[in-house]
Design a protein around this motif. Structure first.
Motif, PDB file in Angstrom:
ATOM      1  N   TYR A  58       0.828  -1.200   0.000  1.00  0.00           N
ATOM      2  CA  TYR A  58       0.000   0.000   0.000  1.00  0.00           C
ATOM      3  C   TYR A  58       0.868   1.258   0.000  1.00  0.00           C
ATOM      4  O   TYR A  58       0.575   2.216  -0.712  1.00  0.00           O
ATOM      5  CB  TYR A  58      -0.929  -0.007   1.219  1.00  0.00           C
ATOM      6  CG  TYR A  58      -1.759   1.241   1.348  1.00  0.00           C
ATOM      7  CD1 TYR A  58      -2.861   1.458   0.527  1.00  0.00           C
ATOM      8  CD2 TYR A  58      -1.446   2.221   2.294  1.00  0.00           C
ATOM      9  CE1 TYR A  58      -3.622   2.610   0.639  1.00  0.00           C
ATOM     10  CE2 TYR A  58      -2.192   3.367   2.415  1.00  0.00           C
ATOM     11  CZ  TYR A  58      -3.285   3.554   1.584  1.00  0.00           C
ATOM     12  OH  TYR A  58      -4.026   4.703   1.701  1.00  0.00           O
ATOM     13  N   SER A  59       1.946   1.244   0.774  1.00  0.00           N
ATOM     14  CA  SER A  59       2.834   2.407   0.834  1.00  0.00           C
ATOM     15  C   SER A  59       3.499   2.670  -0.514  1.00  0.00           C
ATOM     16  O   SER A  59       3.613   3.821  -0.947  1.00  0.00           O
ATOM     17  CB  SER A  59       3.908   2.202   1.893  1.00  0.00           C
ATOM     18  OG  SER A  59       3.335   2.087   3.166  1.00  0.00           O
ATOM     19  N   VAL A  60       3.923   1.600  -1.188  1.00  0.00           N
ATOM     20  CA  VAL A  60       4.543   1.758  -2.513  1.00  0.00           C
ATOM     21  C   VAL A  60       3.515   2.288  -3.506  1.00  0.00           C
ATOM     22  O   VAL A  60       3.796   3.206  -4.285  1.00  0.00           O
ATOM     23  CB  VAL A  60       5.154   0.420  -2.991  1.00  0.00           C
ATOM     24  CG1 VAL A  60       5.608   0.521  -4.441  1.00  0.00           C
ATOM     25  CG2 VAL A  60       6.316   0.029  -2.108  1.00  0.00           C
ATOM     26  N   ARG A  61       2.317   1.727  -3.488  1.00  0.00           N
ATOM     27  CA  ARG A  61       1.253   2.179  -4.400  1.00  0.00           C
ATOM     28  C   ARG A  61       0.935   3.660  -4.159  1.00  0.00           C
ATOM     29  O   ARG A  61       0.748   4.428  -5.099  1.00  0.00           O
ATOM     30  CB  ARG A  61       0.012   1.310  -4.172  1.00  0.00           C
ATOM     31  CG  ARG A  61      -1.192   1.703  -4.965  1.00  0.00           C
ATOM     32  CD  ARG A  61      -1.096   1.195  -6.344  1.00  0.00           C
ATOM     33  NE  ARG A  61      -2.324   1.548  -7.072  1.00  0.00           N
ATOM     34  CZ  ARG A  61      -2.563   1.192  -8.280  1.00  0.00           C
ATOM     35  NH1 ARG A  61      -1.703   0.450  -8.921  1.00  0.00           N
ATOM     36  NH2 ARG A  61      -3.657   1.548  -8.871  1.00  0.00           N
ATOM     37  N   LYS A  62       0.886   4.046  -2.893  1.00  0.00           N
ATOM     38  CA  LYS A  62       0.606   5.439  -2.537  1.00  0.00           C
ATOM     39  C   LYS A  62       1.717   6.358  -3.041  1.00  0.00           C
ATOM     40  O   LYS A  62       1.447   7.435  -3.591  1.00  0.00           O
ATOM     41  CB  LYS A  62       0.463   5.552  -1.026  1.00  0.00           C
ATOM     42  CG  LYS A  62      -0.064   6.857  -0.524  1.00  0.00           C
ATOM     43  CD  LYS A  62      -0.295   6.760   0.982  1.00  0.00           C
ATOM     44  CE  LYS A  62      -0.819   8.039   1.546  1.00  0.00           C
ATOM     45  NZ  LYS A  62      -1.029   7.942   3.002  1.00  0.00           N
ATOM     46  N   ARG A  78       2.900  -5.813  -5.582  1.00  0.00           N
ATOM     47  CA  ARG A  78       2.865  -6.937  -4.630  1.00  0.00           C
ATOM     48  C   ARG A  78       4.146  -6.907  -3.824  1.00  0.00           C
ATOM     49  O   ARG A  78       5.197  -6.538  -4.337  1.00  0.00           O
ATOM     50  CB  ARG A  78       2.746  -8.265  -5.358  1.00  0.00           C
ATOM     51  CG  ARG A  78       1.430  -8.411  -6.079  1.00  0.00           C
ATOM     52  CD  ARG A  78       1.355  -9.744  -6.768  1.00  0.00           C
ATOM     53  NE  ARG A  78       0.188  -9.792  -7.610  1.00  0.00           N
ATOM     54  CZ  ARG A  78      -0.822 -10.622  -7.426  1.00  0.00           C
ATOM     55  NH1 ARG A  78      -0.788 -11.484  -6.458  1.00  0.00           N
ATOM     56  NH2 ARG A  78      -1.852 -10.591  -8.227  1.00  0.00           N
ATOM     57  N   SER A  79       4.034  -7.312  -2.562  1.00  0.00           N
ATOM     58  CA  SER A  79       5.233  -7.343  -1.732  1.00  0.00           C
ATOM     59  C   SER A  79       5.259  -8.617  -0.910  1.00  0.00           C
ATOM     60  O   SER A  79       4.220  -9.162  -0.546  1.00  0.00           O
ATOM     61  CB  SER A  79       5.283  -6.127  -0.807  1.00  0.00           C
ATOM     62  OG  SER A  79       4.210  -6.165   0.106  1.00  0.00           O
ATOM     63  N   SER A  85       7.236  -6.272  -6.107  1.00  0.00           N
ATOM     64  CA  SER A  85       7.127  -6.611  -7.522  1.00  0.00           C
ATOM     65  C   SER A  85       6.139  -5.664  -8.181  1.00  0.00           C
ATOM     66  O   SER A  85       5.012  -5.518  -7.715  1.00  0.00           O
ATOM     67  CB  SER A  85       6.649  -8.058  -7.664  1.00  0.00           C
ATOM     68  OG  SER A  85       6.426  -8.365  -9.007  1.00  0.00           O
ATOM     69  N   LEU A  86       6.574  -5.011  -9.243  1.00  0.00           N
ATOM     70  CA  LEU A  86       5.715  -4.121 -10.021  1.00  0.00           C
ATOM     71  C   LEU A  86       5.391  -4.810 -11.342  1.00  0.00           C
ATOM     72  O   LEU A  86       6.302  -5.181 -12.083  1.00  0.00           O
ATOM     73  CB  LEU A  86       6.430  -2.792 -10.300  1.00  0.00           C
ATOM     74  CG  LEU A  86       6.930  -2.001  -9.095  1.00  0.00           C
ATOM     75  CD1 LEU A  86       7.710  -0.778  -9.569  1.00  0.00           C
ATOM     76  CD2 LEU A  86       5.781  -1.581  -8.208  1.00  0.00           C
ATOM     77  N   THR A  87       4.110  -4.990 -11.625  1.00  0.00           N
ATOM     78  CA  THR A  87       3.689  -5.586 -12.891  1.00  0.00           C
ATOM     79  C   THR A  87       2.616  -4.722 -13.517  1.00  0.00           C
ATOM     80  O   THR A  87       1.945  -3.958 -12.844  1.00  0.00           O
ATOM     81  CB  THR A  87       3.133  -7.017 -12.691  1.00  0.00           C
ATOM     82  OG1 THR A  87       2.047  -6.971 -11.755  1.00  0.00           O
ATOM     83  CG2 THR A  87       4.195  -7.964 -12.190  1.00  0.00           C
ATOM     84  N   GLY A  88       2.470  -4.858 -14.822  1.00  0.00           N
ATOM     85  CA  GLY A  88       1.459  -4.098 -15.541  1.00  0.00           C
ATOM     86  C   GLY A  88       2.064  -3.368 -16.717  1.00  0.00           C
ATOM     87  O   GLY A  88       3.133  -3.736 -17.215  1.00  0.00           O
TER      88      GLY A  88
END
Length: 121
Positions: A58-62, A78-79, A85-88
């Protein structure tokens, strides 16, 4: 006629036998439940680990969403144990590089696996 009566009796005996064995299993399961309750504190650790992973994700997404120039609409974060892990997909290569840098800068992140791809929108 005698065979029908014999089958009915045999069925009744089978039902009673199954009912008794189920009752016996229920008693042994109660003692197993006591052992499972004793092991409950050990099971609590994975739950707290999941909470930490969820909070880090959540912190990374924020942080990504607050960064100017990054389109986070198609990014999944995802962590697991500090590994993010960053995907997309994103519209430009510069956003891939910037997303990796931002994710690495979040407190608690040990490593970043940047699997983002460029997709023209």
């Amino acid at each position: 006629m005698k065979s029908v009566a014999f089958l009915k009796t045999l069925t009744a005996v089978a039902c009673v036998t199954v009912a008794c064995s189920v009752y016996a299993q229920d008693n042994s399961a109660a003692s197993g439940a006591a052992a499972a309750t004793a092991a409950a504190p050990a099971a609590a650790a994975p739950t707290s680990s999941k909470k930490v992973d969820r909070k880090l994700g959540y912190s990374v997404r924020k942080a990504l969403s607050r960064t100017q120039g990054i389109d986070v609409s198609n990014i999944t974060v995802r962590s697991h144990n500090g590994a993010v892990s960053l995907t997309g997909s994103v519209p430009a290569q510069a956003q891939i590089d910037k997303a990796g840098e931002v994710a690495q800068g979040v407190a608690g992140v040990k490593s970043v696996s940047n699997k983002l791809t460029v997709m023209q929108q």
